[in-house]
Design a protein around this motif. Structure first.
Motif, PDB file in Angstrom:
ATOM      1  N   LEU A  19       0.837  -1.203   0.000  1.00 26.90           N
ATOM      2  CA  LEU A  19       0.000   0.000   0.000  1.00 26.90           C
ATOM      3  C   LEU A  19       0.869   1.249   0.000  1.00 26.90           C
ATOM      4  O   LEU A  19       0.612   2.202  -0.758  1.00 26.90           O
ATOM      5  N   ALA A  20       1.900   1.276   0.841  1.00 27.67           N
ATOM      6  CA  ALA A  20       2.801   2.428   0.875  1.00 27.67           C
ATOM      7  C   ALA A  20       3.512   2.603  -0.462  1.00 27.67           C
ATOM      8  O   ALA A  20       3.678   3.737  -0.944  1.00 27.67           O
ATOM      9  N   LEU A  21       3.922   1.493  -1.089  1.00 32.32           N
ATOM     10  CA  LEU A  21       4.612   1.583  -2.373  1.00 32.32           C
ATOM     11  C   LEU A  21       3.700   2.134  -3.457  1.00 32.32           C
ATOM     12  O   LEU A  21       4.111   2.997  -4.246  1.00 32.32           O
ATOM     13  N   ILE A  22       2.452   1.668  -3.497  1.00 33.05           N
ATOM     14  CA  ILE A  22       1.506   2.152  -4.508  1.00 33.05           C
ATOM     15  C   ILE A  22       1.180   3.623  -4.281  1.00 33.05           C
ATOM     16  O   ILE A  22       1.114   4.411  -5.239  1.00 33.05           O
ATOM     17  N   ILE A  23       0.991   4.017  -3.033  1.00 33.55           N
ATOM     18  CA  ILE A  23       0.674   5.422  -2.743  1.00 33.55           C
ATOM     19  C   ILE A  23       1.851   6.320  -3.098  1.00 33.55           C
ATOM     20  O   ILE A  23       1.676   7.417  -3.654  1.00 33.55           O
ATOM     21  N   LEU A  24       3.077   5.875  -2.803  1.00 40.95           N
ATOM     22  CA  LEU A  24       4.256   6.676  -3.148  1.00 40.95           C
ATOM     23  C   LEU A  24       4.382   6.854  -4.661  1.00 40.95           C
ATOM     24  O   LEU A  24       4.665   7.961  -5.143  1.00 40.95           O
ATOM     25  N   THR A  25       4.189   5.774  -5.416  1.00 44.18           N
ATOM     26  CA  THR A  25       4.258   5.897  -6.874  1.00 44.18           C
ATOM     27  C   THR A  25       3.132   6.769  -7.403  1.00 44.18           C
ATOM     28  O   THR A  25       3.320   7.516  -8.370  1.00 44.18           O
ATOM     29  N   PHE A  26       1.960   6.690  -6.783  1.00 42.76           N
ATOM     30  CA  PHE A  26       0.831   7.524  -7.227  1.00 42.76           C
ATOM     31  C   PHE A  26       1.150   9.001  -7.041  1.00 42.76           C
ATOM     32  O   PHE A  26       0.976   9.814  -7.958  1.00 42.76           O
ATOM     33  N   PHE A  27       1.617   9.357  -5.852  1.00 41.74           N
ATOM     34  CA  PHE A  27       1.916  10.768  -5.603  1.00 41.74           C
ATOM     35  C   PHE A  27       3.127  11.229  -6.416  1.00 41.74           C
ATOM     36  O   PHE A  27       3.195  12.395  -6.833  1.00 41.74           O
ATOM     37  N   GLY A  28       4.088  10.335  -6.659  1.00 29.63           N
ATOM     38  CA  GLY A  28       5.208  10.703  -7.516  1.00 29.63           C
ATOM     39  C   GLY A  28       4.770  10.979  -8.941  1.00 29.63           C
ATOM     40  O   GLY A  28       5.159  11.988  -9.555  1.00 29.63           O
ATOM     41  N   ALA A  29       3.928  10.085  -9.489  1.00 26.88           N
ATOM     42  CA  ALA A  29       3.420  10.302 -10.850  1.00 26.88           C
ATOM     43  C   ALA A  29       2.527  11.535 -10.908  1.00 26.88           C
ATOM     44  O   ALA A  29       2.542  12.289 -11.895  1.00 26.88           O
ATOM     45  N   LEU A  30       1.746  11.772  -9.840  1.00 25.74           N
ATOM     46  CA  LEU A  30       0.876  12.948  -9.816  1.00 25.74           C
ATOM     47  C   LEU A  30       1.689  14.237  -9.751  1.00 25.74           C
ATOM     48  O   LEU A  30       1.335  15.245 -10.390  1.00 25.74           O
ATOM     49  N   TYR A  31       2.792  14.221  -9.009  1.00 21.05           N
ATOM     50  CA  TYR A  31       3.652  15.407  -8.927  1.00 21.05           C
ATOM     51  C   TYR A  31       4.267  15.727 -10.289  1.00 21.05           C
ATOM     52  O   TYR A  31       4.304  16.889 -10.712  1.00 21.05           O
ATOM     53  N   VAL A  32       4.726  14.693 -10.992  1.00 23.62           N
ATOM     54  CA  VAL A  32       5.280  14.910 -12.337  1.00 23.62           C
ATOM     55  C   VAL A  32       4.215  15.438 -13.280  1.00 23.62           C
ATOM     56  O   VAL A  32       4.469  16.329 -14.105  1.00 23.62           O
ATOM     57  N   LEU A  56      -3.711  14.329 -16.135  1.00 29.68           N
ATOM     58  CA  LEU A  56      -3.024  14.086 -14.872  1.00 29.68           C
ATOM     59  C   LEU A  56      -2.627  12.621 -14.709  1.00 29.68           C
ATOM     60  O   LEU A  56      -1.667  12.303 -14.007  1.00 29.68           O
ATOM     61  N   LEU A  57      -3.367  11.727 -15.366  1.00 30.51           N
ATOM     62  CA  LEU A  57      -3.059  10.304 -15.277  1.00 30.51           C
ATOM     63  C   LEU A  57      -2.141   9.819 -16.391  1.00 30.51           C
ATOM     64  O   LEU A  57      -1.642   8.685 -16.314  1.00 30.51           O
ATOM     65  N   THR A  58      -1.922  10.631 -17.414  1.00 28.25           N
ATOM     66  CA  THR A  58      -1.137  10.165 -18.560  1.00 28.25           C
ATOM     67  C   THR A  58       0.078  11.025 -18.878  1.00 28.25           C
ATOM     68  O   THR A  58       0.941  10.591 -19.636  1.00 28.25           O
ATOM     69  N   THR A  59       0.164  12.243 -18.327  1.00 31.61           N
ATOM     70  CA  THR A  59       1.276  13.137 -18.652  1.00 31.61           C
ATOM     71  C   THR A  59       2.547  12.714 -17.925  1.00 31.61           C
ATOM     72  O   THR A  59       2.519  12.365 -16.737  1.00 31.61           O
ATOM     73  N   SER A  60       3.660  12.757 -18.632  1.00 31.58           N
ATOM     74  CA  SER A  60       4.961  12.432 -18.039  1.00 31.58           C
ATOM     75  C   SER A  60       6.046  13.179 -18.798  1.00 31.58           C
ATOM     76  O   SER A  60       5.914  13.450 -19.994  1.00 31.58           O
ATOM     77  N   ASP A  61       7.110  13.514 -18.070  1.00 33.66           N
ATOM     78  CA  ASP A  61       8.236  14.191 -18.706  1.00 33.66           C
ATOM     79  C   ASP A  61       9.397  13.241 -18.999  1.00 33.66           C
ATOM     80  O   ASP A  61      10.484  13.669 -19.378  1.00 33.66           O
ATOM     81  N   GLY A  62       9.194  11.954 -18.804  1.00 34.86           N
ATOM     82  CA  GLY A  62      10.234  10.971 -19.062  1.00 34.86           C
ATOM     83  C   GLY A  62      10.979  10.514 -17.828  1.00 34.86           C
ATOM     84  O   GLY A  62      11.637   9.473 -17.857  1.00 34.86           O
ATOM     85  N   THR A  63      10.876  11.279 -16.726  1.00 36.50           N
ATOM     86  CA  THR A  63      11.563  10.869 -15.503  1.00 36.50           C
ATOM     87  C   THR A  63      10.826   9.733 -14.795  1.00 36.50           C
ATOM     88  O   THR A  63      11.445   8.854 -14.198  1.00 36.50           O
ATOM     89  N   MET A  64       9.492   9.772 -14.843  1.00 34.51           N
ATOM     90  CA  MET A  64       8.665   8.733 -14.237  1.00 34.51           C
ATOM     91  C   MET A  64       7.539   8.373 -15.201  1.00 34.51           C
ATOM     92  O   MET A  64       6.976   9.262 -15.839  1.00 34.51           O
ATOM     93  N   PRO A  65       7.208   7.088 -15.297  1.00 37.15           N
ATOM     94  CA  PRO A  65       6.078   6.707 -16.145  1.00 37.15           C
ATOM     95  C   PRO A  65       4.764   7.184 -15.531  1.00 37.15           C
ATOM     96  O   PRO A  65       4.695   7.479 -14.336  1.00 37.15           O
ATOM     97  N   PRO A  66       3.691   7.248 -16.332  1.00 32.79           N
ATOM     98  CA  PRO A  66       2.378   7.566 -15.759  1.00 32.79           C
ATOM     99  C   PRO A  66       1.926   6.500 -14.768  1.00 32.79           C
ATOM    100  O   PRO A  66       2.456   5.385 -14.733  1.00 32.79           O
ATOM    101  N   PHE A  67       0.900   6.843 -13.987  1.00 32.81           N
ATOM    102  CA  PHE A  67       0.484   5.951 -12.906  1.00 32.81           C
ATOM    103  C   PHE A  67      -0.060   4.628 -13.433  1.00 32.81           C
ATOM    104  O   PHE A  67       0.164   3.579 -12.818  1.00 32.81           O
ATOM    105  N   HIS A  68      -0.784   4.636 -14.561  1.00 28.31           N
ATOM    106  CA  HIS A  68      -1.343   3.381 -15.056  1.00 28.31           C
ATOM    107  C   HIS A  68      -0.242   2.425 -15.520  1.00 28.31           C
ATOM    108  O   HIS A  68      -0.433   1.204 -15.508  1.00 28.31           O
ATOM    109  N   VAL A  69       0.925   2.949 -15.915  1.00 27.82           N
ATOM    110  CA  VAL A  69       2.051   2.080 -16.260  1.00 27.82           C
ATOM    111  C   VAL A  69       2.635   1.465 -14.994  1.00 27.82           C
ATOM    112  O   VAL A  69       2.984   0.274 -14.957  1.00 27.82           O
ATOM    113  N   PHE A  70       2.750   2.264 -13.937  1.00 28.96           N
ATOM    114  CA  PHE A  70       3.188   1.726 -12.651  1.00 28.96           C
ATOM    115  C   PHE A  70       2.228   0.640 -12.156  1.00 28.96           C
ATOM    116  O   PHE A  70       2.647  -0.403 -11.649  1.00 28.96           O
ATOM    117  N   LEU A  71       0.928   0.903 -12.315  1.00 30.50           N
ATOM    118  CA  LEU A  71      -0.070  -0.038 -11.814  1.00 30.50           C
ATOM    119  C   LEU A  71      -0.042  -1.340 -12.605  1.00 30.50           C
ATOM    120  O   LEU A  71      -0.358  -2.407 -12.057  1.00 30.50           O
TER     121      LEU A  71
END
Length: 309
Positions: A19-32, A56-71
């Motif tokens: 849960l902590a890992l998913i939430i961290l990746t979510f907020f990281g992708a959301l910040y990007v 917000l769910l698909t935008t990325s600058d290349g540093t981190m994938p979007p959240f659905h890719v993480f999921l």
């Protein structure tokens, strides 16, 4: 029984860590996404620029994938963690025969384990979606469109079904194998095969089938590309990727190879939600069928199993 199983999952350390890992990746992708949202919505050439919350769910600058890719990567681990010891841990601890000695139906136990995990996953993804919408309204002041609500809701439901497939598969292995380590390694092995090695195997098979010709016709290239896509869609991760990409990116009109004749005269525009759903309906049906099949096998084996200490 569902409440008891859900409580056990919530209090387990493996669920807390995931849960902590998913939430961290979510907020990281959301910040990007928030860092690059201005450039994404200001592009007038992009027909999807009007959908702020989908960006917000698909935008990325290349540093981190979007959240659905993480999921796509973390979802199977969540399903496996919730189900790999559903039955064999009860049997090894000697609690399974005690539970079955109570005046309850046998199928209530396996149904409670499956439904409780799905409820937790549904609450988790729904909460993340609401957090994303709330943060978008608070920071931008832009209200969400009804079409975006339908697409985000579809994304949440497909994500729950995707995790549900790996949950039902891990429950199946927990019934087949008596040791929890064996069921966990088998589940992770299946996940690694479809994530890493399946694409490599498909590439080798298709290369072996290619004719020994220096130049292929357009029709032959299209047929081989269709063959590759159809074989790749036997993997649950590919089905999930196709479905979520189409729902979160309304301008996607096809998931297969297109010829120049099909692309000629095409006007870049977004599809209505109903049309996007029709495009991904085979992928959604495939995930649902695989989930139901794995759980049906688990149900059948558990109901016919002899329970003894």
């Amino acid at each position: 029984m569902v409440a008891k199983e859900a409580t056990d999952h919530i209090r387990s350390w493996r669920f807390i860590v995931l849960l902590a890992l998913i939430i961290l990746t979510f907020f990281g992708a959301l910040y990007v996404s928030f860092s690059n949202i201005k450039a994404a919505v200001s592009n007038v050439q992009d027909p999807e620029s009007v959908f702020l919350y989908l960006k917000l769910l698909t935008t990325s600058d290349g540093t981190m994938p979007p959240f659905h890719v993480f999921l796509n990567f973390l979802g199977p681990l969540l399903g496996i963690a919730l189900g790999f010891d559903a039955i064999n841990s009860e049997q090894n601890n000697g609690t399974l025969i005690r539970v079955m000695a109570q005046p309850i139906y046998r199928d209530n136990l396996i149904l409670a384990k499956f439904v409780s995990a799905l409820i937790i996953v549904s609450y988790l993804f729904s909460a993340l979606a609401l957090l994303m919408i709330g943060a978008g309204v608070f920071l931008t002041g832009v209200l969400i469109e009804p079409a975006e609500i339908l697409r985000i809701l579809g994304f949440v439901l497909i994500s729950v079904v995707y995790v549900g497939f790996w949950l039902s598969l891990s429950i199946l292995f927990s019934i087949v194998f008596r040791q929890t380590a064996t069921s966990a390694l088998t589940s992770i092995g299946v996940w690694l095969f479809f994530t890493v090695f399946y694409q490599i195997a498909i590439s080798l098979v298709v290369k072996a089938l290619l004719p020994n010709q220096p130049v292929l016709t357009e029709l032959a290239v299209t047929r081989y590309n269709e063959l590759i896509f159809n074989l790749l869609r036997l993997a649950p991760s590919q089905l999930y990727s196709d479905a979520t990409t189409t729902l979160l990116m309304p301008s996607v009109r096809s998931l297969g190879p297109l010829t120049m004749e099909q692309m000629a005269g095409a006007i870049p525009s977004v599809l209505p939600f109903k049309e996007s759903l029709m495009v991904v309906w085979p992928q959604v049906s495939g995930l649902l069928a695989a989930t139901v099949f794995c759980f049906a096998m688990s149900y059948y084996l558990f109901m016919r199993r002899e329970i003894r200490s």
